[in-house]
Design a protein around this motif. Structure first.
Motif, PDB file in Angstrom:
ATOM      1  N   MET A  30       0.593  -7.085  -1.440  1.00  0.00           N
ATOM      2  CA  MET A  30       1.114  -6.244  -2.513  1.00  0.00           C
ATOM      3  C   MET A  30       2.358  -5.484  -2.109  1.00  0.00           C
ATOM      4  O   MET A  30       3.002  -4.866  -2.939  1.00  0.00           O
ATOM      5  CB  MET A  30       0.060  -5.224  -2.907  1.00  0.00           C
ATOM      6  N   ILE A  31       2.689  -5.475  -0.835  1.00  0.00           N
ATOM      7  CA  ILE A  31       3.823  -4.684  -0.383  1.00  0.00           C
ATOM      8  C   ILE A  31       5.105  -5.237  -0.976  1.00  0.00           C
ATOM      9  O   ILE A  31       5.330  -6.444  -0.943  1.00  0.00           O
ATOM     10  CB  ILE A  31       3.899  -4.703   1.152  1.00  0.00           C
ATOM     11  N   PRO A  32       5.944  -4.361  -1.523  1.00  0.00           N
ATOM     12  CA  PRO A  32       7.173  -4.870  -2.124  1.00  0.00           C
ATOM     13  C   PRO A  32       8.127  -5.380  -1.055  1.00  0.00           C
ATOM     14  O   PRO A  32       8.411  -4.681  -0.099  1.00  0.00           O
ATOM     15  CB  PRO A  32       7.756  -3.625  -2.825  1.00  0.00           C
ATOM     16  N   LEU A  76      -6.262  -3.013  -8.202  1.00  0.00           N
ATOM     17  CA  LEU A  76      -4.968  -2.570  -7.708  1.00  0.00           C
ATOM     18  C   LEU A  76      -3.802  -3.243  -8.406  1.00  0.00           C
ATOM     19  O   LEU A  76      -2.744  -2.656  -8.541  1.00  0.00           O
ATOM     20  CB  LEU A  76      -4.872  -2.833  -6.198  1.00  0.00           C
TER      21      LEU A  76
ATOM     22  N   THR B  54      -6.464   3.041  -6.637  1.00  0.00           N
ATOM     23  CA  THR B  54      -5.107   3.249  -6.136  1.00  0.00           C
ATOM     24  C   THR B  54      -5.039   4.493  -5.273  1.00  0.00           C
ATOM     25  O   THR B  54      -4.367   4.503  -4.241  1.00  0.00           O
ATOM     26  CB  THR B  54      -4.080   3.375  -7.286  1.00  0.00           C
ATOM     27  N   VAL B 134       7.897   3.460  -4.126  1.00  0.00           N
ATOM     28  CA  VAL B 134       7.091   2.340  -4.604  1.00  0.00           C
ATOM     29  C   VAL B 134       6.397   1.735  -3.405  1.00  0.00           C
ATOM     30  O   VAL B 134       7.046   1.292  -2.463  1.00  0.00           O
ATOM     31  CB  VAL B 134       8.007   1.293  -5.278  1.00  0.00           C
ATOM     32  N   VAL B 135       5.073   1.730  -3.407  1.00  0.00           N
ATOM     33  CA  VAL B 135       4.348   1.183  -2.264  1.00  0.00           C
ATOM     34  C   VAL B 135       3.686  -0.148  -2.566  1.00  0.00           C
ATOM     35  O   VAL B 135       3.216  -0.811  -1.662  1.00  0.00           O
ATOM     36  CB  VAL B 135       3.275   2.160  -1.731  1.00  0.00           C
ATOM     37  N   ALA B 136       3.586  -0.529  -3.802  1.00  0.00           N
ATOM     38  CA  ALA B 136       2.958  -1.811  -4.093  1.00  0.00           C
ATOM     39  C   ALA B 136       3.561  -2.418  -5.338  1.00  0.00           C
ATOM     40  O   ALA B 136       3.784  -1.737  -6.337  1.00  0.00           O
ATOM     41  CB  ALA B 136       1.455  -1.647  -4.263  1.00  0.00           C
ATOM     42  N   ASP B 137       3.823  -3.702  -5.267  1.00  0.00           N
ATOM     43  CA  ASP B 137       4.343  -4.449  -6.406  1.00  0.00           C
ATOM     44  C   ASP B 137       3.428  -5.642  -6.580  1.00  0.00           C
ATOM     45  O   ASP B 137       3.767  -6.767  -6.243  1.00  0.00           O
ATOM     46  CB  ASP B 137       5.778  -4.895  -6.102  1.00  0.00           C
ATOM     47  N   SER B 145       3.731  -4.410 -12.811  1.00  0.00           N
ATOM     48  CA  SER B 145       3.617  -2.962 -12.667  1.00  0.00           C
ATOM     49  C   SER B 145       3.804  -2.633 -11.193  1.00  0.00           C
ATOM     50  O   SER B 145       3.723  -3.499 -10.349  1.00  0.00           O
ATOM     51  CB  SER B 145       2.251  -2.469 -13.133  1.00  0.00           C
ATOM     52  N   ILE B 147       2.970   0.520  -8.081  1.00  0.00           N
ATOM     53  CA  ILE B 147       2.211   1.719  -7.743  1.00  0.00           C
ATOM     54  C   ILE B 147       3.134   2.659  -6.974  1.00  0.00           C
ATOM     55  O   ILE B 147       3.827   2.223  -6.050  1.00  0.00           O
ATOM     56  CB  ILE B 147       0.985   1.366  -6.888  1.00  0.00           C
ATOM     57  N   ARG B 181       0.456   4.428 -11.652  1.00  0.00           N
ATOM     58  CA  ARG B 181       0.909   3.075 -11.920  1.00  0.00           C
ATOM     59  C   ARG B 181       1.965   3.126 -13.006  1.00  0.00           C
ATOM     60  O   ARG B 181       1.772   3.750 -14.049  1.00  0.00           O
ATOM     61  CB  ARG B 181      -0.268   2.208 -12.388  1.00  0.00           C
TER      62      ARG B 181
END
Lengths: 171, 292
Positions: A30-32, A76, B54, B134-137, B145, B147, B181
Motif C-alpha cells: 500500500m505504500i505510495p 484499509l 486505519t 500520504v502514507v498509503a495509496d 483513495s 490514507i 481517508r
C-alpha cells in the motif's frame, strides 16, 4: 527449564513467520511509490504470499488467518468488505487441493500455477465488484494488475524461499 | 532429537478431518459473502471498522513509507541535476511573468477592499489548513483513495476538501482519531460540483476510475473548450467555491474529460482545508464556539 521456555518461544516466533510475512507484504503493497501508473496497477503482494504459504506451510498459515488478512486488506484499501477475504479463501482452498502436485515439481510450474491463480482472482474480483456496484466495470486495470503480479512472482518467491530456509527449516 | 515432521510432508487426513476442513472453508466463504452484504446495507458500521483499522495501521505505514519517500526523493534530486540549466531559464521567465501578476493582484486587492467597504460586505471566514502526509495509496483497481496522517484530533472532519499544491485532489470520507481517508477525484464514487471558470456553466465532476474524471450534468447547449479551467462551484455548501480542480482535456460526443490539476499518482503531502463553515449534516456535532 529456562532453555525449554526459550526454545518454545523461539518455535512460536518462527511459527508466526508466514503470517507476519503476509501481513507485512499487504502493508508494503500500500505504500505510495512515486512511479506513474503504479497506483492503479499495484501488484497483489498478499495474494502471492497466500499462494506460497498455502502450498508450503498451510499448517502455519491457517485459512482463518488468510481470511483475516483479506479482511484487513479490504478495510484499509476501501474495497467492499469481504472482497479480498473471499479471494484469499478461494485461492487457499483451490491451492490446498493441488498441493501435492506443486510440491513435487519445478519452480516454473509453481509460477505457471500462480499465473492461473492470479488471473482467476482478477476475474473473481471484477465479477464481485461489478455485482456489488450494479454495473460492468472495465477489466483492463485488474487484468494488468494480475499480469504485473505474475511478472514479479519470481522475486517474491525468492524472498519467501529465503525466509522459509532461514526461519523454518530447522526443527 | 525428536524427528518433528515438517508441514511439507503430506499428512494422511482422516475422513472426518477432511470433512471438517471442507466445512470450515465453506463457512469462511459464506462469512465473506455475508460481510459484503453487510457492507452494502450498514455502511456506518463498516466505516467505523475501517477508521479503526486505519488508526491501528497508520503508525506502521508511516514508518514503512519514510524510506521509500526518502529514496524517491534522492532519485528525484539526481534527475533534477540533469535539467538544472533548462529549469533555471524556465523559472526565470515564470518569475518575471508572476511579478506582473503580482502587481495586477495588488491593484485588484486594493480595488476590492474599497468596493467592499462601500457595500458593507462581510468577508469569507478565514481558512485553516491541516497538512498531512500520504502514507498509503491502496486499492487502485477499483477504489482510488489515500490514507493520510491527520484525523479528528487534528481538526479533520468528514466532507472537507483536500488540496495538494495547485488544486483539489479529493474529499475526506472517513475520519479516525489520527488518520483519515481521502477519496480522490478519480474514484468511481467521487462527485464534486464544479463550474467552468470562463463560461460559468455548472456541472458535476464524476470519477470513473480512469485518470481523467468526466463532467456530468452539463447543460446540453453548453460549449466547452479544451484547456478551460474547472473550479469548484460551492454548490451544496460542502466545498468552498473557487478552488482549482482541473483543466478540460477532451470534449467527446457524450463526455467531457477533465485532467486534474494535480498529478494524483505522485501525492506526498496534502492540505485538508477547514473553511470554518457550519457543518450541520456531518457527524461529530458542533465544535466549541460554533453556531448550531
Amino acid at each position: 527449564m529456562t532453555v525449554g521456555v526459550w526454545h518454545r518461544l523461539d518455535q512460536a516466533g518462527r511459527g508466526l513467520t508466514p503470517i507476519t510475512v503476509t501481513v507485512l507484504l499487504v502493508l508494503v503493497g500500500m505504500i505510495p511509490v512515486q512511479v506513474p501508473f503504479y497506483g492503479p496497477a499495484t501488484p497483489a503482494f498478499g495474494l502471492a504470499a497466500v499462494y506460497y504459504w498455502a502450498i508450503h506451510r498451510p499448517d502455519l498459515l491457517r485459512p482463518a488467518f488468510a481470511f483475516a488478512v483479506g479482511v484487513m486488506n479490504d478495510l484499509l484499501s476501501g474495497l467492499p468488505l469481504g472482497l479480498t477475504a473471499l479471494t484469499y479463501i478461494l485461492v487457499y482452498w483451490v491451492v490446498l487441493t493441488q498441493r501435492r502436485f506443486f510440491l513435487g515439481h519445478s519452480f516454473l510450474l509453481l509460477w505457471w500455477g500462480f499465473a492461473l491463480v492470479a488471473f482467476g482472482a482478477a476475474v473473481l474480483a471484477w465479477l464481485v465488484f461489478s455485482i456489488l456496484s450494479f454495473s460492468i466495470r472495465p477489466m483492463s486495470t485488474v487484468l494488468f494488475q494480475s499480469v504485473m503480479t505474475t511478472a514479479l512472482f519470481p522475486v517474491l518467491a525468492w524472498l519467501f524461499i529465503r525466509i522459509h530456509r532461514v526461519f523454518l527449516q530447522r526443527s | 532429537m525428536r524427528n518433528r515432521p515438517t508441514g511439507s510432508q503430506i499428512r494422511v487426513a482422516s475422513p472426518v478431518r477432511a470433512l471438517a476442513q471442507r466445512f470450515s472453508f465453506l463457512l469462511l466463504v459464506l462469512a465473506a459473502i455475508a460481510m459484503m452484504m453487510v457492507g452494502k446495507v450498514d455502511t456506518l458500521l463498516v466505516e467505523g471498522l475501517r477508521t479503526r483499522a486505519t488508526d491501528a495501521v497508520v503508525p506502521i505505514l508511516d514508518a514503512l513509507s519514510r524510506p521509500v519517500a526518502t529514496a524517491t526523493g534522492v532519485l528525484d534530486r539526481v534527475g533534477e541535476l540533469a535539467d538544472l540549466r533548462a529549469d533555471n531559464e524556465r523559472l526565470r521567465l515564470e518569475n518575471a511573468r508572476l511579478m506582473q501578476w503580482q502587481q495586477a493582484a495588488l491593484r485588484l486587492d486594493a480595488e476590492n477592499r474599497s468596493l467592499r467597504a462601500l457595500l458593507n460586505y462581510k468577508p469569507d471566514p478565514a481558512a485553516t489548513f491541516v497538512t498531512a502526509r500520504v502514507v498509503a495509496d491502496p486499492g487502485g483497481t477499483f477504489v482510488r483513495s489515500v490514507i493520510v496522517t491527520a484525523g479528528r484530533r487534528d481538526g479533520v472532519r468528514k466532507g472537507q476538501a483536500a488540496l495538494a499544491g495547485h488544486g483539489v485532489i479529493g474529499r475526506v470520507v472517513e475520519v479516525g482519531e489520527w488518520s483519515a481517508r481521502v477519496l480522490l477525484l478519480t474514484d468511481l464514487n467521487a462527485r464534486v460540483p464544479v463550474v467552468l471558470e470562463a463560461t460559468r456553466h455548472r456541472a458535476v465532476l464524476s470519477g470513473d476510475n480512469t485518470d481523467q474524471p468526466r463532467l456530468i450534468h452539463l447543460p446540453p447547449d453548453a460549449s466547452v473548450a479544451i484547456g478551460e479551467r474547472v473550479v469548484t462551484s460551492g454548490s451544496g455548501g460542502l466545498l468552498p467555491a473557487g478552488l482549482p480542480v482541473g483543466i478540460v482535456a477532451s470534449v467527446g460526443d457524450q463526455t467531457v474529460k477533465v485532467e486534474p490539476m494535480v498529478d494524483l499518482d505522485r501525492l506526498e503531502h496534502v492540505q485538508i482545508v477547514d473553511y470554518g463553515l457550519a457543518w450541520p449534516l456531518t457527524e461529530g456535532g458542533t465544535r466549541a464556539g460554533e453556531l448550531p
